[in-house]
Design a protein around this motif. Structure first.
Motif, PDB file in Angstrom:
ATOM      1  N   CYS A 117     -44.200 -10.704   5.107  1.00 47.88           N
ATOM      2  CA  CYS A 117     -45.107 -11.816   4.846  1.00 47.88           C
ATOM      3  C   CYS A 117     -45.317 -12.633   6.111  1.00 47.88           C
ATOM      4  CB  CYS A 117     -44.537 -12.710   3.748  1.00 47.88           C
ATOM      5  SG  CYS A 117     -44.508 -11.927   2.130  1.00 47.88           S
ATOM      6  N   ALA A 118     -46.566 -12.862   6.454  1.00 43.99           N
ATOM      7  CA  ALA A 118     -46.888 -13.663   7.634  1.00 43.99           C
ATOM      8  C   ALA A 118     -46.692 -15.136   7.321  1.00 43.99           C
ATOM      9  CB  ALA A 118     -48.331 -13.406   8.060  1.00 43.99           C
ATOM     10  N   LEU A 119     -45.954 -15.834   8.169  1.00 43.20           N
ATOM     11  CA  LEU A 119     -45.688 -17.252   7.983  1.00 43.20           C
ATOM     12  C   LEU A 119     -46.513 -18.117   8.915  1.00 43.20           C
ATOM     13  CD1 LEU A 119     -41.781 -17.109   7.737  1.00 43.20           C
ATOM     14  CD2 LEU A 119     -43.441 -17.097   5.864  1.00 43.20           C
ATOM     15  N   GLN A 120     -46.747 -17.637  10.127  1.00 40.94           N
ATOM     16  CA  GLN A 120     -47.453 -18.456  11.105  1.00 40.94           C
ATOM     17  C   GLN A 120     -47.918 -17.586  12.261  1.00 40.94           C
ATOM     18  OE1 GLN A 120     -45.049 -21.621  12.685  1.00 40.94           O
ATOM     19  NE2 GLN A 120     -46.669 -22.478  13.974  1.00 40.94           N
ATOM     20  N   THR A 121     -49.056 -17.942  12.834  1.00 38.56           N
ATOM     21  CA  THR A 121     -49.541 -17.320  14.054  1.00 38.56           C
ATOM     22  C   THR A 121     -49.786 -18.405  15.087  1.00 38.56           C
ATOM     23  OG1 THR A 121     -50.589 -15.482  12.893  1.00 38.56           O
ATOM     24  CG2 THR A 121     -51.378 -15.958  15.109  1.00 38.56           C
ATOM     25  N   VAL A 122     -49.267 -18.189  16.297  1.00 35.71           N
ATOM     26  CA  VAL A 122     -49.414 -19.149  17.392  1.00 35.71           C
ATOM     27  C   VAL A 122     -50.225 -18.502  18.506  1.00 35.71           C
ATOM     28  CG1 VAL A 122     -48.193 -20.537  19.113  1.00 35.71           C
ATOM     29  CG2 VAL A 122     -47.204 -20.222  16.832  1.00 35.71           C
ATOM     30  N   ASP A 123     -51.231 -19.187  18.997  1.00 37.07           N
ATOM     31  CA  ASP A 123     -52.038 -18.712  20.117  1.00 37.07           C
ATOM     32  C   ASP A 123     -51.271 -18.970  21.414  1.00 37.07           C
ATOM     33  OD1 ASP A 123     -53.901 -18.061  22.031  1.00 37.07           O
ATOM     34  OD2 ASP A 123     -55.500 -19.314  21.220  1.00 37.07           O
ATOM     35  N   THR A 124     -50.887 -17.911  22.114  1.00 38.85           N
ATOM     36  CA  THR A 124     -50.132 -18.055  23.353  1.00 38.85           C
ATOM     37  C   THR A 124     -51.035 -18.150  24.591  1.00 38.85           C
ATOM     38  OG1 THR A 124     -49.886 -15.648  23.491  1.00 38.85           O
ATOM     39  CG2 THR A 124     -48.121 -16.883  22.408  1.00 38.85           C
ATOM     40  N   GLU A 125     -52.333 -18.098  24.388  1.00 41.05           N
ATOM     41  CA  GLU A 125     -53.337 -18.269  25.441  1.00 41.05           C
ATOM     42  C   GLU A 125     -53.365 -17.088  26.413  1.00 41.05           C
ATOM     43  OE1 GLU A 125     -52.681 -22.104  27.201  1.00 41.05           O
ATOM     44  OE2 GLU A 125     -52.703 -23.113  25.244  1.00 41.05           O
ATOM     45  N   LEU A 126     -52.237 -16.756  27.003  1.00 36.87           N
ATOM     46  CA  LEU A 126     -52.126 -15.532  27.782  1.00 36.87           C
ATOM     47  C   LEU A 126     -51.536 -14.438  26.889  1.00 36.87           C
ATOM     48  CD1 LEU A 126     -50.628 -16.944  31.123  1.00 36.87           C
ATOM     49  CD2 LEU A 126     -53.031 -16.691  30.488  1.00 36.87           C
ATOM     50  N   THR A 127     -51.724 -13.173  27.275  1.00 31.82           N
ATOM     51  CA  THR A 127     -51.237 -12.087  26.439  1.00 31.82           C
ATOM     52  C   THR A 127     -49.710 -12.071  26.405  1.00 31.82           C
ATOM     53  OG1 THR A 127     -51.478 -10.615  28.338  1.00 31.82           O
ATOM     54  CG2 THR A 127     -53.254 -10.626  26.740  1.00 31.82           C
ATOM     55  N   ALA A 128     -49.157 -11.975  25.225  1.00 34.66           N
ATOM     56  CA  ALA A 128     -47.715 -12.115  25.025  1.00 34.66           C
ATOM     57  C   ALA A 128     -47.057 -10.743  24.922  1.00 34.66           C
ATOM     58  CB  ALA A 128     -47.439 -12.923  23.762  1.00 34.66           C
ATOM     59  N   ASP A 129     -45.907 -10.578  25.608  1.00 31.49           N
ATOM     60  CA  ASP A 129     -45.270  -9.269  25.621  1.00 31.49           C
ATOM     61  C   ASP A 129     -43.760  -9.311  25.427  1.00 31.49           C
ATOM     62  OD1 ASP A 129     -44.648 -10.417  28.045  1.00 31.49           O
ATOM     63  OD2 ASP A 129     -44.930  -8.604  29.224  1.00 31.49           O
ATOM     64  N   ALA A 130     -43.165 -10.489  25.289  1.00 32.26           N
ATOM     65  CA  ALA A 130     -41.710 -10.562  25.110  1.00 32.26           C
ATOM     66  C   ALA A 130     -41.376 -11.754  24.224  1.00 32.26           C
ATOM     67  CB  ALA A 130     -41.002 -10.700  26.457  1.00 32.26           C
ATOM     68  N   VAL A 131     -40.499 -11.526  23.247  1.00 29.99           N
ATOM     69  CA  VAL A 131     -40.094 -12.601  22.353  1.00 29.99           C
ATOM     70  C   VAL A 131     -38.615 -12.416  22.029  1.00 29.99           C
ATOM     71  CG1 VAL A 131     -40.820 -11.317  20.290  1.00 29.99           C
ATOM     72  CG2 VAL A 131     -40.631 -13.801  20.182  1.00 29.99           C
ATOM     73  N   GLU A 132     -37.852 -13.519  22.088  1.00 31.02           N
ATOM     74  CA  GLU A 132     -36.404 -13.434  21.921  1.00 31.02           C
ATOM     75  C   GLU A 132     -35.870 -14.676  21.206  1.00 31.02           C
ATOM     76  OE1 GLU A 132     -34.165 -10.975  23.033  1.00 31.02           O
ATOM     77  OE2 GLU A 132     -35.893  -9.736  23.594  1.00 31.02           O
ATOM     78  N   TRP A 133     -35.158 -14.457  20.077  1.00 34.31           N
ATOM     79  CA  TRP A 133     -34.459 -15.538  19.383  1.00 34.31           C
ATOM     80  C   TRP A 133     -33.111 -15.775  20.062  1.00 34.31           C
ATOM     81  CZ3 TRP A 133     -36.453 -18.388  15.406  1.00 34.31           C
ATOM     82  CH2 TRP A 133     -37.560 -17.884  14.737  1.00 34.31           C
ATOM     83  N   CYS A 134     -32.719 -17.025  20.201  1.00 33.70           N
ATOM     84  CA  CYS A 134     -31.422 -17.339  20.784  1.00 33.70           C
ATOM     85  C   CYS A 134     -30.312 -16.918  19.814  1.00 33.70           C
ATOM     86  CB  CYS A 134     -31.316 -18.824  21.101  1.00 33.70           C
ATOM     87  SG  CYS A 134     -29.783 -19.268  21.956  1.00 33.70           S
ATOM     88  N   PRO A 135     -29.289 -16.201  20.295  1.00 34.02           N
ATOM     89  CA  PRO A 135     -28.225 -15.728  19.411  1.00 34.02           C
ATOM     90  C   PRO A 135     -27.036 -16.673  19.276  1.00 34.02           C
ATOM     91  CG  PRO A 135     -27.970 -14.715  21.548  1.00 34.02           C
ATOM     92  CD  PRO A 135     -29.183 -15.610  21.643  1.00 34.02           C
ATOM     93  N   LEU A 136     -27.035 -17.792  20.009  1.00 34.62           N
ATOM     94  CA  LEU A 136     -25.850 -18.651  20.041  1.00 34.62           C
ATOM     95  C   LEU A 136     -25.838 -19.634  18.881  1.00 34.62           C
ATOM     96  CD1 LEU A 136     -25.567 -19.477  23.851  1.00 34.62           C
ATOM     97  CD2 LEU A 136     -24.524 -17.616  22.555  1.00 34.62           C
ATOM     98  N   ARG A 137     -24.668 -19.834  18.301  1.00 34.79           N
ATOM     99  CA  ARG A 137     -24.521 -20.780  17.204  1.00 34.79           C
ATOM    100  C   ARG A 137     -24.945 -22.170  17.644  1.00 34.79           C
ATOM    101  NH1 ARG A 137     -18.469 -19.083  15.137  1.00 34.79           N
ATOM    102  NH2 ARG A 137     -18.944 -16.917  14.627  1.00 34.79           N
ATOM    103  N   GLY A 138     -25.626 -22.854  16.751  1.00 35.82           N
ATOM    104  CA  GLY A 138     -26.136 -24.183  17.056  1.00 35.82           C
ATOM    105  C   GLY A 138     -27.478 -24.157  17.746  1.00 35.82           C
ATOM    106  N   LEU A 139     -27.914 -22.973  18.203  1.00 40.13           N
ATOM    107  CA  LEU A 139     -29.177 -22.853  18.946  1.00 40.13           C
ATOM    108  C   LEU A 139     -30.057 -21.738  18.386  1.00 40.13           C
ATOM    109  CD1 LEU A 139     -27.688 -23.141  22.551  1.00 40.13           C
ATOM    110  CD2 LEU A 139     -28.853 -24.953  21.262  1.00 40.13           C
ATOM    111  N   ARG A 140     -29.703 -21.236  17.229  1.00 43.66           N
ATOM    112  CA  ARG A 140     -30.425 -20.088  16.695  1.00 43.66           C
ATOM    113  C   ARG A 140     -31.815 -20.415  16.169  1.00 43.66           C
ATOM    114  NH1 ARG A 140     -25.173 -17.184  13.785  1.00 43.66           N
ATOM    115  NH2 ARG A 140     -24.283 -16.400  15.737  1.00 43.66           N
ATOM    116  N   HIS A 141     -32.164 -21.689  16.156  1.00 47.08           N
ATOM    117  CA  HIS A 141     -33.513 -22.076  15.766  1.00 47.08           C
ATOM    118  C   HIS A 141     -34.482 -21.983  16.938  1.00 47.08           C
ATOM    119  CE1 HIS A 141     -31.599 -25.597  17.528  1.00 47.08           C
ATOM    120  NE2 HIS A 141     -32.794 -26.111  17.750  1.00 47.08           N
ATOM    121  N   LEU A 142     -33.997 -21.645  18.133  1.00 44.75           N
ATOM    122  CA  LEU A 142     -34.836 -21.606  19.328  1.00 44.75           C
ATOM    123  C   LEU A 142     -35.367 -20.196  19.570  1.00 44.75           C
ATOM    124  CD1 LEU A 142     -32.778 -23.892  21.725  1.00 44.75           C
ATOM    125  CD2 LEU A 142     -34.820 -24.492  20.399  1.00 44.75           C
TER     126      LEU A 142
END
Length: 447
Positions: A5-30
């Motif tokens: 299910c799609a929740l949100q789409t964000v326009d990155t303006e330039l073409t996007a090729d890498a995405v990474e969630w932070c794995p550290l506790r307390g920072l996993r929302h980043l």
């Protein structure tokens, strides 16, 4: 096959090729997102040649790094931008899986031929921001194409050095040492690994003196960093360029690889002559990511074929083709980046039920705010040892934001235990793509 299910789409303006969630506790929302835009002198901006990742000179390669925060109380736009930073074009990036000198570090491989380290710092205005810490040029006249940290498996001992393996457009691999403060990058060794571009390099997370590489020459190779330049094996099992590799953080001898040949191969690293399983995915496989808690789930960014979620259980145990559990293709886009969130979700019964776009051809613009987001539980305290996490009731939080009318889930979640114990848990994931210059946030309920 189930959909995401799609929740949100964000326009990155330039073409996007890498995405990474932070794995550290307390920072996993980043969530970090990197962009790559090729601009010819005197010409319009464009993503380049084969699959958008052209490396011929001369070109102007623009990049921008975004940092987002996942806001669970914002049901229509949960990803909120907290920072944007212009940089050389980003070709790959990874968070270090452990804090370094008490801080989170993000490594970038960029079009200037450098590996950059950025440190996450606190910001009064936005809460967090990434600031430059150190940088090392790999070679002149090359692009840094990939990087991986030696920390991919939980349980690094103090006497293990903190290292990065990186690959470049000249076919070389570079082993880097990171100081304990993260303030210094030192090159340990470099060697010629492939005849053409070395698209990908990755550690064996269980034996970090071993690294793997994939090149545009179609070769998959293994290396012992204690004897750089002498390969342990060469596999020609892929018929085109090898561009994605990841060692399983859950199972010691399992390795996944992907290629422009549109196949994902699973390997037992004790026998690299023949893969355990070969799964066609109808698109070049630029990135693959094992789920942080569910050992059998693999996420793949498959360029023009969108993204796919594979169940590799039978592939690993019975040498059968992996099962595609979910597949999503969006028009006019090439999916290059994909990553699982480390946040755990409750299984919720919602009233009223939340709509989910079922048409895989839904236009990108139509996906914005397509559905409401279930609030995640507190960050999973699971540390990949199957201990699960303790979670308070969500009832109070749901009453506060007014999004959910009823929840029937239990008050605990067991991320990282058996698939049966967590078969109704939601997974949050992000993808990013060329041409539509978009970052997509998805929810998937696995079975």
């Amino acid at each position: 096959m189930t959909g995401a299910c799609a929740l949100q789409t964000v326009d990155t303006e330039l073409t996007a090729d890498a995405v990474e969630w932070c794995p550290l506790r307390g920072l996993r929302h980043l969530l970090a997102c990197g962009t790559y835009q090729l601009r010819r002198a005197g010409g319009p901006a464009g993503p380049g040649s084969q699959g958008g990742m052209e490396v011929e000179e001369p070109q102007i390669r623009l990049g921008r790094l975004f940092l987002y925060s996942f806001k669970e109380n914002n049901s229509t736009h949960p990803l909120v931008e907290v920072q944007r930073k212009d940089t050389s074009a980003v070709l790959d990036m990874k968070w270090c899986h452990i804090p370094v000198a008490g801080r989170a570090l993000l490594g970038l491989a960029d079009a200037s031929g450098s590996v950059q380290l950025l440190r996450l710092a606190e910001s009064e205005k936005s809460g967090h921001m990434l600031e430059p810490l150190s940088s090392l040029a790999l070679e002149q006249q090359c692009l840094a194409l990939s990087l991986d940290w030696s920390t991919g498996k939980t349980g690094r001992t103090r006497d293990q050095p903190l290292r990065i393996i990186s690959s470049d457009s000249m076919g070389q691999l570079h082993l880097l040492m990171v100081s304990e403060t993260g303030s210094r990058l030192q090159k340990v060794s470099s060697w010629q690994a492939h005849q053409f571009e070395a698209w990908i390099a990755a550690f064996n997370y269980w034996h970090t003196e071993i690294v793997y590489s994939g090149g545009d020459d179609g070769l998959l190779r293994g290396w012992d960093t204690r004897a750089p330049g002498r390969f342990l094996f060469t596999s020609k099992r892929h018929s085109m360029g090898v561009c994605s590799i990841q060692s399983s953080p859950h199972r010691e001898h399992v390795l996944a690889t992907g290629s422009y040949d549109e196949h994902i191969l699973l390997w037992d690293t004790r026998n690299m002559k023949q893969p355990l399983a070969d799964t066609p995915v109808q698109g070049g496989v630029w990135r693959i990511k094992w789920h942080p808690f569910h050992h059998h789930l693999l996420l793949a960014a498959c360029m023009h074929s969108g993204f796919k979620i594979l169940n590799c259980q039978k592939a690993m145990e019975e040498k059968q083709e992996a099962t595609v559990l979910a597949s999503h293709t969006l028009p006019n886009s090439l999916v290059y980046g994909a990553d699982w969130s480390w946040l755990c979700f409750h299984s919720l019964q919602l009233v009223p039920s939340r709509p989910c776009p079922s048409d895989l051809g839904t236009k990108t613009a139509d996906l914005k705010g397509a559905s409401e987001l279930p609030g995640p539980c507190r960050e999973c305290m699971e540390d990949n040892h199957g201990e699960g996490c303790g979670v308070k009731s969500l009832t109070e939080d749901m009453r506060k934001n007014g999004t959910w009318l009823e929840a029937t889930a239990a008050a605990t979640c067991d991320c990282g235990q058996s698939p049966e114990a967590a078969d109704s848990a939601f997974s949050l994931l992000a993808t990013c793509s060329f041409y539509d210059h978009a970052l997509h946030l998805w929810e998937w309920e696995g079975n």
